[in-house]
Design a protein around this motif. Structure first.
Motif, PDB file in Angstrom:
ATOM      1  N   ALA A   1       0.827  -1.207   0.000  1.00 36.44           N
ATOM      2  CA  ALA A   1       0.000   0.000   0.000  1.00 36.44           C
ATOM      3  C   ALA A   1       0.861   1.258   0.000  1.00 36.44           C
ATOM      4  CB  ALA A   1      -0.933  -0.004   1.215  1.00 36.44           C
ATOM      5  N   LYS A   2       1.931   1.255   0.782  1.00 36.67           N
ATOM      6  CA  LYS A   2       2.811   2.426   0.853  1.00 36.67           C
ATOM      7  C   LYS A   2       3.566   2.625  -0.460  1.00 36.67           C
ATOM      8  CE  LYS A   2       2.170   3.658   5.211  1.00 36.67           C
ATOM      9  NZ  LYS A   2       1.156   2.644   5.604  1.00 36.67           N
TER      10      LYS A   2
ATOM     11  N   ASP B   1      -7.212  -1.317  -3.213  1.00 29.31           N
ATOM     12  CA  ASP B   1      -6.394  -1.795  -2.090  1.00 29.31           C
ATOM     13  C   ASP B   1      -7.076  -1.530  -0.758  1.00 29.31           C
ATOM     14  OD1 ASP B   1      -3.450  -2.401  -0.953  1.00 29.31           O
ATOM     15  OD2 ASP B   1      -4.243  -0.608   0.059  1.00 29.31           O
ATOM     16  N   ARG B   2      -7.598  -0.328  -0.569  1.00 29.52           N
ATOM     17  CA  ARG B   2      -8.257   0.030   0.693  1.00 29.52           C
ATOM     18  C   ARG B   2      -9.532  -0.791   0.900  1.00 29.52           C
ATOM     19  NH1 ARG B   2      -4.786   1.007   3.691  1.00 29.52           N
ATOM     20  NH2 ARG B   2      -3.906  -0.358   2.106  1.00 29.52           N
TER      21      ARG B   2
ATOM     22  N   TYR C   1      -6.190 -10.154   3.211  1.00 27.39           N
ATOM     23  CA  TYR C   1      -5.600  -9.057   2.446  1.00 27.39           C
ATOM     24  C   TYR C   1      -4.083  -9.188   2.267  1.00 27.39           C
ATOM     25  CZ  TYR C   1      -3.654  -4.337   1.825  1.00 27.39           C
ATOM     26  OH  TYR C   1      -2.919  -3.252   1.418  1.00 27.39           O
ATOM     27  N   PRO C   2      -3.299  -9.503   3.309  1.00 21.62           N
ATOM     28  CA  PRO C   2      -1.843  -9.574   3.113  1.00 21.62           C
ATOM     29  C   PRO C   2      -1.415 -10.640   2.120  1.00 21.62           C
ATOM     30  CG  PRO C   2      -2.376  -9.418   5.438  1.00 21.62           C
ATOM     31  CD  PRO C   2      -3.665  -9.690   4.722  1.00 21.62           C
ATOM     32  N   THR C   3      -2.212 -11.699   1.961  1.00 21.42           N
ATOM     33  CA  THR C   3      -1.838 -12.756   1.028  1.00 21.42           C
ATOM     34  C   THR C   3      -2.243 -12.429  -0.405  1.00 21.42           C
ATOM     35  OG1 THR C   3      -3.931 -13.949   1.380  1.00 21.42           O
ATOM     36  CG2 THR C   3      -2.091 -14.465   2.860  1.00 21.42           C
ATOM     37  N   LYS C   4      -3.238 -11.579  -0.559  1.00 22.14           N
ATOM     38  CA  LYS C   4      -3.708 -11.205  -1.891  1.00 22.14           C
ATOM     39  C   LYS C   4      -2.949 -10.007  -2.446  1.00 22.14           C
ATOM     40  CE  LYS C   4      -8.487 -12.905  -1.630  1.00 22.14           C
ATOM     41  NZ  LYS C   4      -9.923 -12.514  -1.696  1.00 22.14           N
ATOM     42  N   VAL C   5      -2.691  -9.031  -1.609  1.00 23.33           N
ATOM     43  CA  VAL C   5      -2.010  -7.805  -2.049  1.00 23.33           C
ATOM     44  C   VAL C   5      -0.554  -7.869  -1.605  1.00 23.33           C
ATOM     45  CG1 VAL C   5      -2.006  -5.291  -2.019  1.00 23.33           C
ATOM     46  CG2 VAL C   5      -4.174  -6.533  -1.857  1.00 23.33           C
TER      47      VAL C   5
END
Length: 341
Positions: free
Chosen positions: A82-83, A144-145, A155-159
């Protein structure tokens, strides 16, 4: 101005004031060049104010976004998919401040383009490309949000960083390819060649676009904008539902999973609000060209200011960078999310 305003500059002779009868010279962008555009300068007071307003905007766009990029790339704690999207968005906004705003400032205040026809095309190409790039970044950030709020555990595994890299690549390659292909092939004014030549006086930088490309440009803005509106609308509904569930759940009966979700939801709601606020700069009436341009340009200024206002980690990063502590050993591994520096 009207069409007559652009055709008139071809007459470089002096004109007589109709009411006073006294001779008045028409101001031209290039007085000694045949076919020069008319110059409509502001008086010194407004001119100084506009240069100050636009100049400060360009400086803030450059240094503010440079701080964002430096913070995210330097501090390892900020190395997340995300960052990285935020850093790439800030890079596009930074380039607007470097390659677009200074030259548009002179064009807007002086009402003349003094940088040559070749750079006019280059400048317009970058203007279009970076605007689309920012829009695409904001669209991917909204996706993403939305995923972070609706499914925070998966979310951490997809993005991943790889997925973020693909989004960044698309956000840069497509706008640059599109703007370059359209502007350098000249397809944008097919059928309007005579009008384009009539408006293309020396010292001007106007782009005539036919109806087909107006429609394509509209859809290119409308589709990403519609995606963002839908996602953020659903995001706020989901966040509100999560907040109600948290309120109805007693403190003692909260599981660790619910506690985690509540913390994530709170953080992501703040991020969503920040990014929606940033995006609103794009919703600007298009019937006044310069106002439209500068509203879009100032959107590049707003993001760093919003981050500084809403994100403590960014304020801490700024302090470290500005104070010079960023050059100290282990500064990259410091904890920006702790209460104390």
């Amino acid at each position: 101005g009207s069409e007559a305003d652009y055709i008139a500059p071809w007459n470089s002779e002096a004109t007589l004031g109709e009411e006073t009868g006294s001779p008045t010279l028409t101001e031209l962008c290039y007085p000694n060049v045949t076919g020069s555009c008319l110059k409509a300068p502001y008086s010194p007071g407004p001119q100084l104010m506009l240069y100050t307003l636009f100049g400060v905007g360009a400086v803030l766009a450059v240094f503010g976004n440079l701080l964002v990029v430096t913070s995210i790339l330097h501090f390892k704690q900020l190395h997340s998919p995300a960052k990285f999207l935020l850093a790439s968005l800030a890079s596009a906004d930074l380039l607007v401040g470097v390659t677009v705003m200074p030259f548009s400032m002179v064009r807007s205040v002086e009402s003349c383009w003094y940088f040559g026809p070749s750079f006019c095309t280059f400048h317009t190409c970058f203007d279009v490309a970076f605007c689309y790039s920012s829009l695409f970044h904001l669209c991917f950030i909204s996706i993403d949000r939305y995923m972070a709020v609706t499914d925070p555990l998966v979310y951490p595994t997809k993005v991943t960083v790889s997925v973020s890299g693909i989004c960044v690549s698309i956000s840069w390659i497509l706008p640059l390819a599109y703007s370059s292909a359209v502007l350098y092939t000249g397809v944008y004014d097919d059928g309007l060649e005579e009008l384009s030549r009539a408006l293309n006086c020396v010292g001007g930088c106007q782009t005539v676009v036919n109806q087909n490309w107006v429609l394509i440009d509209f859809l290119s803005f409308f589709i990403p904008s519609l995606i963002m509106i839908i996602l953020y609308s659903n995001l706020f509904l989901v966040a509100r539902q999560q907040a109600k569930k948290i309120e109805h759940t007693g403190g003692k009966t909260k599981s660790s999973l619910e506690s985690y979700k509540s913390r994530v939801a709170k953080r992501e709601r703040k991020a969503a609000k920040t990014l929606v606020d940033a995006y609103m700069g794009f919703i600007t009436p298009a019937y006044i060209y310069e106002i439209c341009c500068w509203c879009a340009y100032y959107n590049s200024v707003m993001n760093p200011l919003i981050y500084a206002l809403f994100y403590p980690w960014f304020r801490k990063a700024i302090k470290v960078i500005v104070s010079g502590s960023v050059f100290k050993d282990h500064s990259a591994t410091m904890n920006l999310f702790s209460e104390q520096m």
